[in-house]
Write an enzyme that holds these catalytic residues in place. Structure first.
Site, PDB file in Angstrom:
ATOM      1  N   CYS A 180      64.060 -24.707  26.861  1.00 36.53           N
ATOM      2  CA  CYS A 180      63.052 -25.290  25.955  1.00 36.53           C
ATOM      3  C   CYS A 180      62.466 -26.608  26.441  1.00 36.53           C
ATOM      4  CB  CYS A 180      63.593 -25.421  24.535  1.00 36.53           C
ATOM      5  SG  CYS A 180      65.176 -26.257  24.410  1.00 36.53           S
TER       6      CYS A 180
ATOM      7  N   LYS B 158      77.306 -26.487  15.940  1.00 40.14           N
ATOM      8  CA  LYS B 158      76.230 -27.480  15.952  1.00 40.14           C
ATOM      9  C   LYS B 158      75.269 -27.205  14.817  1.00 40.14           C
ATOM     10  CE  LYS B 158      72.541 -29.314  18.823  1.00 40.14           C
ATOM     11  NZ  LYS B 158      71.727 -29.185  20.024  1.00 40.14           N
TER      12      LYS B 158
ATOM     13  N   LYS C 245      75.141 -22.170  16.609  1.00 42.79           N
ATOM     14  CA  LYS C 245      74.099 -23.197  16.587  1.00 42.79           C
ATOM     15  C   LYS C 245      73.074 -22.835  15.528  1.00 42.79           C
ATOM     16  CE  LYS C 245      70.666 -25.502  19.466  1.00 42.79           C
ATOM     17  NZ  LYS C 245      70.008 -25.532  20.778  1.00 42.79           N
TER      18      LYS C 245
HETATM   19 ZN    ZN Z   1      66.637 -24.635  23.844  1.00 41.57          ZN
END
Ligand code: ZN
Length: 327
Positions: free
Chosen positions: A123, A253, A200
């Protein structure tokens, strides 16, 4: 059952020495991992506006900071890279002279004893800001899971080749741990552990990080691959799958709003568990402390102790340096 007045719980709370003797959870510097952001250029030290005390550093400054981290006895850092150029397939993520690869080589040369963990994702490197490569589907563009695996594996191998001690895939594609494990082993890196971002969540707590890493998606959001934060059973299934695929350490997370998931994971799995005390958790504390609305030192101690008490063995936190100095 023996009870009051024979039993008096306050007896063991009478003074700090006794409290210290019966304390169940102790935070140590060995529990901490310090996340760091690397940017191109030289002599760059850019403070992240929403994360006071956190800087985006060029490689030369990063090395200086890594030396300080090691001096504080913090065992590990987790690196995130902001590349020179972004493109549709995130090329710099797996370029042997990419920002992370250069950063890893520089840190390992200067501070060989520091454990360097690299975030493995696309990303920060893609022009569209998604964690994988895109393909057309009948419902518009979507992240192509299987095509992304190959690039993630290539990225992890390039990090290991640069000297990374551990890789940490954060993309939430299905099958990435297996793909990365096989690729590492095939390239002679069977000794490099994988810390997977196993559970996540698609979380609003990542807001300040996206500013720091310039990784906000240019369209849509990440709910097609990150988890729905309402789901606990699914989180445990994600963790189980990553372990079956070969993860050595599994991560939950964010941390603070997910202590129940950390605790459930601790019950079910006999592996090291990491928890990521994320940017939004950091920013909330910093902002309230700046307003004089809470005592930062005490609240940080309490939050990190709670994360450990819930069952985390390792805590990735922007507070690591501050806490280590107090320890
Ligand atoms: Zn990412």
């Amino acid at each position: 059952m023996v009870t009051f007045p024979i039993v008096r719980m306050r007896r063991l709370r009478r003074n700090e020495t006794i409290r210290r003797m019966v304390r169940e959870t102790t935070l140590t510097v060995n529990d901490l991992i310090y996340p760091m952001f690397v940017v191109p250029g030289e002599k760059q030290r850019q403070e992240v506006p929403s994360m006071p005390g956190v800087f985006r550093l060029s490689v030369d400054e990063l090395v200086r900071e890594a030396e300080e981290v090691a001096r504080c006895q913090i065992p590990a850092v987790l690196l995130f890279g902001i590349p020179e150029r972004k493109d549709a397939v995130g090329s710099e993520a797996y370029d042997e002279n990419g920002i992370i690869q250069r950063a890893v080589r520089a840190i390992k040369q200067a501070v060989p004893e520091l454990c360097v963990i690299t975030d493995v994702c696309l990303c920060e490197y893609t022009s569209h800001g998604h964690c994988g490569i895109l393909r057309e589907s009948p419902n518009g563009l979507e992240v192509d899971n299987d095509a992304t695996l190959e690039l993630l594996a290539k990225t992890a191998v390039s990090h290991a080749a640069a000297g990374a001690d551990m890789v940490a895939p954060s993309d939430m594609m299905d099958g990435r741990v297996k793909a990365i494990r096989e690729a590492l082993d095939a390239h002679g890196f069977s000794f490099v552990p994988i810390m997977s971002y196993a559970a996540k969540m698609a979380s609003a707590f990542y807001g300040p990080f996206r500013e720091a890493a310039e990784s906000a998606p240019q369209f849509g959001d990440r709910r097609g691959y990150q988890m729905d934060f309402a789901n606990k059973r699914e989180a445990l299934r994600e963790i189980a799958l990553d372990l079956e695929e070969g993860a050595d350490i599994v991560m939950v997370k964010p941390a603070l709003a997910y202590l129940d998931i950390i605790a459930a994971a601790r019950e079910q799995f006999n592996v090291p568990i990491a928890a990521y005390n994320v940017s939004g958790e950091y920013a909330m504390v910093k902002a309230a402390a700046r307003m004089g609305w809470l005592d930062e030192d005490r609240i940080v101690w309490e939050i990190l102790t709670a994360i450990k008490r819930a069952g985390a063995d390792l805590i990735i936190t922007y507070f690591a340096k501050e806490i280590a100095q107090r320890l």
